[in-house]
Design an enzyme around this catalytic site. Structure first.
Site, PDB file in Angstrom:
ATOM      1  CE  LYS A 102      50.241  42.193  40.015  1.00  8.84           C
ATOM      2  NZ  LYS A 102      51.306  41.295  40.543  1.00  8.84           N
ATOM      3  CG  ASP A 103      42.890  40.469  40.266  1.00 13.90           C
ATOM      4  OD1 ASP A 103      43.989  40.037  39.867  1.00 13.90           O
ATOM      5  OD2 ASP A 103      42.294  39.985  41.248  1.00 13.90           O
ATOM      6  CG  HIS A 125      39.530  33.470  50.579  1.00 11.07           C
ATOM      7  ND1 HIS A 125      38.899  34.691  50.695  1.00 11.07           N
ATOM      8  CD2 HIS A 125      40.066  33.469  49.335  1.00 11.07           C
ATOM      9  CE1 HIS A 125      39.056  35.386  49.575  1.00 11.07           C
ATOM     10  NE2 HIS A 125      39.741  34.650  48.736  1.00 11.07           N
ATOM     11  CB  SER A 133      46.705  32.744  47.240  1.00 13.55           C
ATOM     12  OG  SER A 133      45.375  33.217  47.266  1.00 13.55           O
ATOM     13  CD  GLU A 191      31.310  25.903  19.780  1.00 10.72           C
ATOM     14  OE1 GLU A 191      31.820  25.809  18.634  1.00 10.72           O
ATOM     15  OE2 GLU A 191      30.759  26.928  20.193  1.00 10.72           O
TER      16      GLU A 191
END
Length: 415
Positions: free
Chosen positions: A241-242, A213, A217, A285
């Protein structure tokens, strides 16, 4: 930060003394997001959601788990069989680790494709690499806790890698084990660290978000924001959107939890740990497999001096260190791969290379997998150490748009 005059008297009273609500409003309501951000930008929020989910399920599981080599395996079985919704908690946590890594890997791949690591976002990128390292340490220690065959032997093999380090290696291994073999002190240490590290990750994530921030972005065009016409408010545009992206991701997550919960694990981990019986094929894994393949591909001495084991350890950790150095290895002034036609092809070659390493890491340590792993490892280091620096010098990028609005709205409307 601009203070908001809240109508609610309680919120106003708190905010005048501790402006947390004004901060949240500035950072998660009015925060300007580039208007061309696509759904790949939602994976940062998805990763944050998965971190919280892992902490919550982990704390609840810790209330029922017993970190003792004689009781750990049975305590996990008790969670699955006798604890109310214990099976759900365990499957959410076990498969959640894979979902967390998928979100972070996609998030980092997006950053590499669109050049989100370049100035002024170098520290932001490095903090992201630190988060990935902490995730790996946390996931490895969590994999040991069920105390099955793969847990025990995975811990033995991976911790033994540190013995390759000159002078201090054996001391590090003894400290990790808490003795002279993988035993109860090892399990206790790993349980304590596995419980602690997610909160450390949470702290680094806060630094990561603050750094984001501060510099703003990035966007698919990879160009700077020219003004308010290039941005939209975080809420409701990005939150909606998220939310949609998270819903789709949760459907994907739910498939593994409810329909295929053991597919991403290893069958040998449902056998209690036995130091006298070595599994035929020891594998970590899936999210560790590319780095494990790099480790195993070094079967020769470096410069006829460095032993193969030490060379493998150096290459494995060096492959992660290269990611932290990426802002300086990529010499191009253009960020986004949209305007770098040659880099775009090499990026996808790197993705194919990593898929190859993942496949080799899960395969037996024999030919032809060793040779394939060596070729993929050579290309991985070639990409970062040779190709990227050279591309910045020889590649001719496509013309950049004048503003973010130009490719979004069209040149006439943005003029």
């Amino acid at each position: 930060m601009k203070k908001v005059q809240w109508n609610n008297p309680v919120i106003r009273w708190v905010d005048e003394r501790l402006p947390v609500f004004s901060y949240m409003n500035a950072e998660y309501n009015e925060y300007p997001m580039p208007k061309n951000a696509n759904y790949l930008w939602s994976f940062g929020g998805i990763a944050g959601f998965m971190l919280v989910a892992m902490i919550v399920t982990g704390v609840l599981l810790a209330m029922q788990y017993t970190p003792n080599v004689h009781m750990a395996f049975n305590s996990v079985e008790r969670i699955m069989r006798d604890v109310n919704s214990g099976w759900l908690l365990r499957y959410l946590h076990a498969n959640g680790a894979s979902m967390f890594f998928i979100a972070v890997y996609v998030h980092m791949a997006r950053g590499m494709y669109y050049g989100s690591y370049k100035a002024p976002r170098e520290l932001l990128w490095i903090l992201g690499v630190v988060i990935m390292l902490l995730m790996m340490a946390t996931a490895f220690m969590g994999y040991v806790l069920p105390w099955g065959q793969m847990s025990f032997w995975g811990a033995t093999v991976i911790t033994n890698l540190f013995s390759a380090l000159p002078i201090i290696g054996e001391h590090i291994v003894t400290w990790l084990w808490g003795g002279f073999s993988v035993d109860n002190p090892t399990l206790n240490r790993f349980f304590a660290l596995h419980y602690l590290l997610p909160f450390v990750i949470f702290g680094v994530v806060i630094l990561h978000v603050v750094a984001l921030h501060e510099v703003g972005s990035n966007n698919p065009a990879g160009i700077d924001v020219k003004g308010p016409q290039d941005t939209v408010r975080f809420h409701p545009y990005m939150t909606s959107k998220d939310a949609f992206a998270l819903t789709c991701f949760l459907i994907f997550y739910s498939y593994w939890v409810f329909f295929n919960p053991n597919a991403l694990g290893h069958a040998d981990n449902y056998i209690p740990a036995n130091p006298l019986v070595t599994p035929t094929h020891i594998v970590p894994e899936w999210y560790f497999l590319p780095f494990y393949a790099i480790l195993r591909s070094i079967t020769f001495k470096f410069f006829w001096i460095v032993p193969a084991k030490l060379g493998g350890v150096i290459c494995m950790f060096g492959s992660i260190a290269l990611l932290a150095l990426l802002p300086w290895l990529d010499t191009s002034k253009v960020k986004s791969a949209r305007y770098r036609p040659i880099y775009k092809w090499f990026f996808w070659l790197l993705v194919i290379d990593l898929v190859g390493l993942t496949y080799v890491g899960g395969s037996p340590a024999e030919q032809p997998y060793i040779l394939i792993g060596q070729i993929c490892t050579a290309y991985y280091f070639l990409h970062f150490l040779v190709i990227l620096p050279l591309l910045g010098k020889i590649e001719k990028p496509l013309p950049l748009p004048k503003s973010i609005s130009e490719p979004v709205l069209g040149a006439k409307e943005s003029a």
